[in-house]
Design a protein around this motif. Structure first.
Motif, mmCIF file in Angstrom:
data_model
loop_
_atom_site.group_PDB
_atom_site.id
_atom_site.type_symbol
_atom_site.label_atom_id
_atom_site.label_comp_id
_atom_site.label_asym_id
_atom_site.label_seq_id
_atom_site.Cartn_x
_atom_site.Cartn_y
_atom_site.Cartn_z
ATOM 1 N N ALA A 35 8.113 2.109 12.885
ATOM 2 C CA ALA A 35 7.901 3.406 12.603
ATOM 3 C C ALA A 35 7.089 3.718 11.197
ATOM 4 C CB ALA A 35 9.105 4.350 12.881
ATOM 5 N N TYR A 36 7.636 3.082 10.451
ATOM 6 C CA TYR A 36 7.272 3.304 8.846
ATOM 7 C C TYR A 36 5.654 2.706 8.958
ATOM 8 C CZ TYR A 36 6.331 2.405 3.908
ATOM 9 O OH TYR A 36 6.009 2.456 2.688
ATOM 10 N N VAL A 37 5.568 1.560 9.706
ATOM 11 C CA VAL A 37 4.175 1.080 9.323
ATOM 12 C C VAL A 37 3.153 1.654 10.056
ATOM 13 C CG1 VAL A 37 2.804 -1.187 10.474
ATOM 14 C CG2 VAL A 37 5.257 -1.426 9.172
ATOM 15 N N GLN A 38 3.703 2.353 11.202
ATOM 16 C CA GLN A 38 2.882 3.110 12.064
ATOM 17 C C GLN A 38 2.265 4.258 11.265
ATOM 18 O OE1 GLN A 38 4.826 3.740 15.891
ATOM 19 N NE2 GLN A 38 3.747 2.027 16.635
ATOM 20 N N GLU A 39 3.446 4.983 10.469
ATOM 21 C CA GLU A 39 3.093 6.128 9.900
ATOM 22 C C GLU A 39 1.998 5.651 8.718
ATOM 23 O OE1 GLU A 39 5.301 9.361 7.037
ATOM 24 O OE2 GLU A 39 6.376 7.912 8.089
ATOM 25 N N ARG A 40 2.306 4.658 8.114
ATOM 26 C CA ARG A 40 1.366 4.202 7.007
ATOM 27 C C ARG A 40 -0.139 3.944 7.701
ATOM 28 N NH1 ARG A 40 2.390 -0.178 3.049
ATOM 29 N NH2 ARG A 40 0.555 0.712 2.428
ATOM 30 N N VAL A 41 -0.100 3.410 8.767
ATOM 31 C CA VAL A 41 -1.595 3.120 9.370
ATOM 32 C C VAL A 41 -2.162 4.629 9.747
ATOM 33 C CG1 VAL A 41 -2.630 2.413 11.648
ATOM 34 C CG2 VAL A 41 -0.964 0.919 10.261
ATOM 35 N N LEU A 42 -1.458 5.568 10.221
ATOM 36 C CA LEU A 42 -1.906 6.729 10.482
ATOM 37 C C LEU A 42 -2.294 7.407 9.307
ATOM 38 C CD1 LEU A 42 0.557 7.972 13.334
ATOM 39 C CD2 LEU A 42 -1.919 7.239 13.603
ATOM 40 N N LEU A 43 -1.797 7.398 8.238
ATOM 41 C CA LEU A 43 -1.913 7.755 6.945
ATOM 42 C C LEU A 43 -3.100 7.434 6.390
ATOM 43 C CD1 LEU A 43 1.546 8.640 5.289
ATOM 44 C CD2 LEU A 43 0.037 10.331 6.145
ATOM 45 N N ARG A 44 -3.363 6.146 6.571
ATOM 46 C CA ARG A 44 -4.459 5.529 6.119
ATOM 47 C C ARG A 44 -5.721 5.682 6.731
ATOM 48 N NH1 ARG A 44 -4.839 0.525 2.668
ATOM 49 N NH2 ARG A 44 -2.695 0.811 2.281
ATOM 50 N N VAL A 60 10.715 -5.705 10.810
ATOM 51 C CA VAL A 60 9.893 -4.611 10.119
ATOM 52 C C VAL A 60 10.188 -3.388 10.660
ATOM 53 C CG1 VAL A 60 7.688 -4.095 9.430
ATOM 54 C CG2 VAL A 60 8.243 -6.272 9.137
ATOM 55 N N ASP A 61 10.155 -2.275 9.770
ATOM 56 C CA ASP A 61 10.329 -0.861 10.338
ATOM 57 C C ASP A 61 8.957 -0.564 10.978
ATOM 58 O OD1 ASP A 61 10.838 1.640 10.932
ATOM 59 O OD2 ASP A 61 11.362 2.306 8.841
ATOM 60 N N VAL A 79 -2.943 -2.702 6.390
ATOM 61 C CA VAL A 79 -1.605 -2.096 6.290
ATOM 62 C C VAL A 79 -0.690 -3.164 6.734
ATOM 63 C CG1 VAL A 79 0.083 -0.460 7.180
ATOM 64 C CG2 VAL A 79 -2.224 0.232 6.393
ATOM 65 N N LEU A 80 -0.692 -3.651 7.693
ATOM 66 C CA LEU A 80 -0.071 -4.776 8.424
ATOM 67 C C LEU A 80 0.168 -5.856 7.512
ATOM 68 C CD1 LEU A 80 -0.898 -4.539 12.115
ATOM 69 C CD2 LEU A 80 1.204 -3.808 11.083
ATOM 70 N N TRP A 81 -0.855 -6.261 6.707
ATOM 71 C CA TRP A 81 -0.686 -7.504 5.790
ATOM 72 C C TRP A 81 0.062 -7.175 4.775
ATOM 73 C CZ3 TRP A 81 -1.504 -12.366 5.919
ATOM 74 C CH2 TRP A 81 -1.664 -13.148 4.684
ATOM 75 N N GLU A 82 -0.041 -5.865 4.228
ATOM 76 C CA GLU A 82 0.842 -5.369 3.021
ATOM 77 C C GLU A 82 2.307 -5.303 3.433
ATOM 78 O OE1 GLU A 82 -0.933 -1.594 1.921
ATOM 79 O OE2 GLU A 82 -2.545 -2.658 1.051
ATOM 80 N N GLU A 83 2.562 -4.912 4.578
ATOM 81 C CA GLU A 83 3.909 -4.936 5.035
ATOM 82 C C GLU A 83 4.622 -6.055 5.277
ATOM 83 O OE1 GLU A 83 5.987 -2.111 5.240
ATOM 84 O OE2 GLU A 83 4.609 -0.940 4.358
ATOM 85 N N MET A 84 3.643 -7.294 5.735
ATOM 86 C CA MET A 84 4.327 -8.667 5.941
ATOM 87 C C MET A 84 4.431 -9.333 4.776
ATOM 88 S SD MET A 84 4.883 -8.389 9.070
ATOM 89 C CE MET A 84 5.487 -9.917 9.238
ATOM 90 N N GLN A 85 3.884 -8.966 3.563
ATOM 91 C CA GLN A 85 4.171 -9.777 2.400
ATOM 92 C C GLN A 85 5.508 -9.669 1.686
ATOM 93 O OE1 GLN A 85 2.071 -11.868 1.079
ATOM 94 N NE2 GLN A 85 0.260 -11.137 2.348
ATOM 95 N N GLY A 86 6.046 -10.740 1.819
ATOM 96 C CA GLY A 86 7.519 -10.578 1.125
ATOM 97 C C GLY A 86 8.515 -10.062 1.799
ATOM 98 N N LYS A 87 8.442 -9.623 3.268
ATOM 99 C CA LYS A 87 9.021 -8.695 3.939
ATOM 100 C C LYS A 87 10.139 -9.879 5.124
ATOM 101 C CE LYS A 87 8.555 -4.505 3.459
ATOM 102 N NZ LYS A 87 9.427 -3.334 3.593
ATOM 103 N N GLU A 88 11.255 -9.229 5.001
ATOM 104 C CA GLU A 88 11.820 -10.280 6.272
ATOM 105 C C GLU A 88 11.249 -10.099 7.831
ATOM 106 O OE1 GLU A 88 15.737 -8.706 6.515
ATOM 107 O OE2 GLU A 88 15.849 -8.441 4.342
ATOM 108 N N PRO A 89 11.329 -10.908 8.391
ATOM 109 C CA PRO A 89 10.667 -10.861 10.200
ATOM 110 C C PRO A 89 10.991 -9.391 10.566
ATOM 111 C CG PRO A 89 11.743 -12.940 9.732
ATOM 112 C CD PRO A 89 12.160 -11.990 8.740
#
Length: 98
Positions: free
Chosen positions: A65-74, A62-63, A50-60
């Protein structure tokens, strides 16, 4: 004397059975530990993915809360998949027994 020999043989067999039972318990404990380690590994892999997907093409910035929610859902999806696999394994064991 043959009765004593028979008693000795029975005693040896009982000792062997107790050793096997002890080993069986140890095997079950180790299987549980392996299962726990697999879940921990899966959790870590999920977080990394999830973190790798979020970091691809993102600005430094990162939201988080959104990343944590995605991790929990995954995690939930992975947990449900694992439960499904465990139930399928149990069904296979039961079908093999009967």
């Amino acid at each position: 004397q043959s009765e004593k020999e028979l008693q000795d043989v029975v005693k040896q067999q009982e000792e062997k059975m107790l050793q096997l039972i002890d080993k069986s318990g140890e095997v079950m404990r180790l299987k549980g530990e392996i299962s726990q380690l697999k879940r921990s590994l899966q959790r870590a892999e999920t977080e990394a993915k999830v973190l790798w997907e979020e970091m691809q093409g993102k600005e430094p910035k990162v939201d988080t809360a959104y990343v944590q929610e995605r991790v929990l859902l995954r995690h939930e999806v992975d947990k449900l998949r694992l439960l499904l696999l465990e139930k399928e394994d149990e069904n296979l064991l039961l079908s093999d027994k009967y």
